[in-house]
Motif scaffolding. Sequence first.
Motif, PDB file in Angstrom:
ATOM      1  N   SER A 208      48.909  57.903 -38.619  1.00 39.00           N
ATOM      2  CA  SER A 208      48.171  59.611 -38.504  1.00 39.00           C
ATOM      3  C   SER A 208      49.145  60.403 -39.517  1.00 39.00           C
ATOM      4  O   SER A 208      49.043  61.369 -39.601  1.00 39.00           O
ATOM      5  CB  SER A 208      47.194  59.614 -37.175  1.00 39.00           C
ATOM      6  OG  SER A 208      46.741  58.326 -36.942  1.00 39.00           O
TER       7      SER A 208
ATOM      8  N   SER B 206      54.106  64.791 -31.652  1.00 32.32           N
ATOM      9  CA  SER B 206      53.889  64.199 -33.297  1.00 32.32           C
ATOM     10  C   SER B 206      55.671  63.247 -33.444  1.00 32.32           C
ATOM     11  O   SER B 206      56.404  63.751 -33.536  1.00 32.32           O
ATOM     12  CB  SER B 206      54.437  65.612 -33.074  1.00 32.32           C
ATOM     13  OG  SER B 206      54.253  65.418 -35.691  1.00 32.32           O
TER      14      SER B 206
ATOM     15  N   ASP C  15      50.579  56.068 -32.989  1.00 38.55           N
ATOM     16  CA  ASP C  15      49.075  56.706 -33.192  1.00 38.55           C
ATOM     17  C   ASP C  15      49.737  57.591 -33.802  1.00 38.55           C
ATOM     18  O   ASP C  15      49.278  57.531 -35.377  1.00 38.55           O
ATOM     19  CB  ASP C  15      48.519  56.542 -31.679  1.00 38.55           C
ATOM     20  CG  ASP C  15      47.690  55.649 -31.656  1.00 38.55           C
ATOM     21  OD1 ASP C  15      47.806  54.694 -31.958  1.00 38.55           O
ATOM     22  OD2 ASP C  15      46.858  56.194 -30.278  1.00 38.55           O
ATOM     23  N   SER C  16      50.429  58.493 -33.417  1.00 33.13           N
ATOM     24  CA  SER C  16      50.813  59.728 -34.381  1.00 33.13           C
ATOM     25  C   SER C  16      51.711  59.482 -35.345  1.00 33.13           C
ATOM     26  O   SER C  16      50.676  60.040 -36.781  1.00 33.13           O
ATOM     27  CB  SER C  16      51.772  60.560 -33.746  1.00 33.13           C
ATOM     28  OG  SER C  16      52.298  61.519 -34.429  1.00 33.13           O
TER      29      SER C  16
ATOM     30  N   ARG D  24      50.304  63.218 -36.880  1.00 35.72           N
ATOM     31  CA  ARG D  24      49.065  63.964 -36.343  1.00 35.72           C
ATOM     32  C   ARG D  24      49.728  64.023 -35.030  1.00 35.72           C
ATOM     33  O   ARG D  24      50.221  62.976 -34.069  1.00 35.72           O
ATOM     34  CB  ARG D  24      47.913  63.674 -36.139  1.00 35.72           C
ATOM     35  CG  ARG D  24      46.560  64.161 -35.624  1.00 35.72           C
ATOM     36  CD  ARG D  24      45.716  63.215 -35.574  1.00 35.72           C
ATOM     37  NE  ARG D  24      46.124  61.848 -35.235  1.00 35.72           N
ATOM     38  CZ  ARG D  24      45.940  61.268 -34.095  1.00 35.72           C
ATOM     39  NH1 ARG D  24      45.231  61.997 -33.408  1.00 35.72           N
ATOM     40  NH2 ARG D  24      45.382  60.252 -33.557  1.00 35.72           N
ATOM     41  N   TRP D  25      49.625  65.185 -33.972  1.00 34.08           N
ATOM     42  CA  TRP D  25      49.467  65.422 -32.555  1.00 34.08           C
ATOM     43  C   TRP D  25      48.729  64.693 -31.950  1.00 34.08           C
ATOM     44  O   TRP D  25      47.474  64.663 -31.962  1.00 34.08           O
ATOM     45  CB  TRP D  25      49.398  67.168 -32.103  1.00 34.08           C
ATOM     46  CG  TRP D  25      51.652  68.074 -32.955  1.00 34.08           C
ATOM     47  CD1 TRP D  25      50.918  68.227 -33.695  1.00 34.08           C
ATOM     48  CD2 TRP D  25      51.552  67.912 -32.130  1.00 34.08           C
ATOM     49  NE1 TRP D  25      51.754  68.994 -33.204  1.00 34.08           N
ATOM     50  CE2 TRP D  25      53.117  68.656 -32.781  1.00 34.08           C
ATOM     51  CE3 TRP D  25      52.520  67.351 -30.232  1.00 34.08           C
ATOM     52  CZ2 TRP D  25      54.372  69.119 -32.553  1.00 34.08           C
ATOM     53  CZ3 TRP D  25      53.955  67.713 -30.934  1.00 34.08           C
ATOM     54  CH2 TRP D  25      54.511  68.522 -31.032  1.00 34.08           C
ATOM     55  N   THR D  26      49.304  63.964 -30.747  1.00 37.97           N
ATOM     56  CA  THR D  26      48.541  63.429 -29.997  1.00 37.97           C
ATOM     57  C   THR D  26      48.828  63.149 -28.853  1.00 37.97           C
ATOM     58  O   THR D  26      49.961  63.354 -28.720  1.00 37.97           O
ATOM     59  CB  THR D  26      48.860  61.540 -30.939  1.00 37.97           C
ATOM     60  OG1 THR D  26      48.890  61.313 -31.860  1.00 37.97           O
ATOM     61  CG2 THR D  26      48.079  60.834 -30.003  1.00 37.97           C
ATOM     62  N   ARG D  27      48.187  63.496 -28.231  1.00 41.64           N
ATOM     63  CA  ARG D  27      47.859  63.537 -27.082  1.00 41.64           C
ATOM     64  C   ARG D  27      47.925  62.688 -25.841  1.00 41.64           C
ATOM     65  O   ARG D  27      47.782  61.617 -25.040  1.00 41.64           O
ATOM     66  CB  ARG D  27      46.543  64.729 -26.172  1.00 41.64           C
ATOM     67  CG  ARG D  27      46.872  66.209 -26.667  1.00 41.64           C
ATOM     68  CD  ARG D  27      46.009  66.941 -26.245  1.00 41.64           C
ATOM     69  NE  ARG D  27      45.874  67.740 -24.653  1.00 41.64           N
ATOM     70  CZ  ARG D  27      45.664  67.448 -24.012  1.00 41.64           C
ATOM     71  NH1 ARG D  27      44.530  66.753 -24.079  1.00 41.64           N
ATOM     72  NH2 ARG D  27      46.208  67.558 -22.456  1.00 41.64           N
TER      73      ARG D  27
ATOM     74  N   ALA E 231      52.307  66.347 -25.576  1.00 44.13           N
ATOM     75  CA  ALA E 231      51.879  65.478 -27.076  1.00 44.13           C
ATOM     76  C   ALA E 231      53.234  65.429 -28.174  1.00 44.13           C
ATOM     77  O   ALA E 231      54.054  65.891 -27.401  1.00 44.13           O
ATOM     78  CB  ALA E 231      50.880  66.596 -27.569  1.00 44.13           C
TER      79      ALA E 231
ATOM     80  N   ALA F 249      51.905  55.957 -27.889  1.00 39.65           N
ATOM     81  CA  ALA F 249      51.689  58.214 -28.593  1.00 39.65           C
ATOM     82  C   ALA F 249      52.166  58.041 -29.382  1.00 39.65           C
ATOM     83  O   ALA F 249      51.544  58.619 -30.560  1.00 39.65           O
ATOM     84  CB  ALA F 249      51.614  59.242 -27.838  1.00 39.65           C
TER      85      ALA F 249
ATOM     86  N   ASP G 105      45.568  61.339 -24.149  1.00 42.43           N
ATOM     87  CA  ASP G 105      43.541  60.480 -24.387  1.00 42.43           C
ATOM     88  C   ASP G 105      43.514  59.625 -24.836  1.00 42.43           C
ATOM     89  O   ASP G 105      43.378  58.634 -25.805  1.00 42.43           O
ATOM     90  CB  ASP G 105      44.116  61.540 -26.283  1.00 42.43           C
ATOM     91  CG  ASP G 105      43.676  62.582 -26.111  1.00 42.43           C
ATOM     92  OD1 ASP G 105      42.395  62.978 -25.034  1.00 42.43           O
ATOM     93  OD2 ASP G 105      43.315  63.476 -27.438  1.00 42.43           O
ATOM     94  N   LEU G 106      45.146  58.425 -24.433  1.00 41.34           N
ATOM     95  CA  LEU G 106      45.531  57.228 -24.128  1.00 41.34           C
ATOM     96  C   LEU G 106      44.933  56.532 -22.857  1.00 41.34           C
ATOM     97  O   LEU G 106      44.953  57.027 -22.089  1.00 41.34           O
ATOM     98  CB  LEU G 106      46.597  56.884 -24.867  1.00 41.34           C
ATOM     99  CG  LEU G 106      47.285  58.058 -25.975  1.00 41.34           C
ATOM    100  CD1 LEU G 106      48.448  57.453 -26.213  1.00 41.34           C
ATOM    101  CD2 LEU G 106      46.221  57.029 -26.823  1.00 41.34           C
TER     102      LEU G 106
END
Length: 370
Positions: free
Chosen positions: A360, A206, A356-357, A363-366, A204, A353, A369-370
């Motif tokens: 946001s 951030s 996206d982070s 925000r922690w982005t895994r 992940a 990632a 999830d992508l």
Amino acid sequence: MAEPRIRLGMVGGGRGAFIGGVHRIAARIDDRYELVAEDLHIAADRAYGSYEEMIAGEAARPDGIEAVSIVTPNHMHFPVAKACLEAGLNVICDKPVTRTLEEALELEQVVARSKGYFALTHNYSGYPLVRYARELVAKGELGEIRLIQVEYPQEWLTEAPDADNKQASWRTDPARSGKAGCLGDIGTHAFQLAGFISQLKLDAVSADLTSFVPGRAVDDNVHALLRFEGGAKGMLWTSQVAPGCENGLRIRIFGGKAGLEWAQENPNELWLTPLNQHRQRITRRNDNIDSEVAARGMRIPGGHPEGYLEGFATLYMDIADVLAARKRGERHAMEDWIPGIETGVEGMRFIQAVLDSSASDGRWTRMADL
């Protein structure tokens, strides 16, 4: 008996293009390739106006090309690589692999169906001491990896470039570079280097992206916190607006037993520091390093600097050995060391990632999830 030279075509990289010249030099250093189809200093009947013409024209020749180097801006990587692979050609592609994650995932399927081989030129993984660092980690010399600090600052885009600066114009144009500016251009190098040496997968991120230069449509500075699978933590900083920094790629990795450090601007030395012991300087000497993989990139005696061009050349040599083995129906061990489509997809997943982070507010982005 020496292997015959690989007949190589090139898409992009004409006069004034920095990376095209680098690839041409690298392909020739070990005399494993012959550039026969491009649009620069090539026989008239093999100087093509488009990649489609090149693929069709070379397919009709008994001495047609066997591999293609793609050295275009990012937006052309996907269509050219896809067409070449579907024609059964081997592909050597500059990074990042594509402009978007969606394109990378589609290209991954194309590679799986093709008889062609795909390599991605993350050239820093060709440096001898980078490879030796990876072996030190794999042997457990550092212990369990806890921390990874990687940075890649440059200064060349601190101000808005002149309109005729071709290198800057496409890199700061989202239509050609993708949504990632500095992140895609050099952040992918820093990310790949961290994973290549540590062999850890990112879990992940951030991130905080910034465009400091007014009017710039893509990022020019990246800060990211990293969480790796297995519990290791890291930080990545990459910037193209850092005055005083020319090409400052640098990595430090710390485990429970030791730490190591390597910097691209001083590539012929690696620093290893065991816990509670003196710092050890390891130099690029083939009589001083017990590593066949690292020694592949040591062409001249220690004390004679080798670096950027030779790193590229080592990848080209490795790819040539892999292609020769594949002709014999064999698998060459260097396939485990050459960045390929999996590296490319992971790099694009990292880019998405981070985007996206940052969008946001960190925000922690895994990655999963992508």
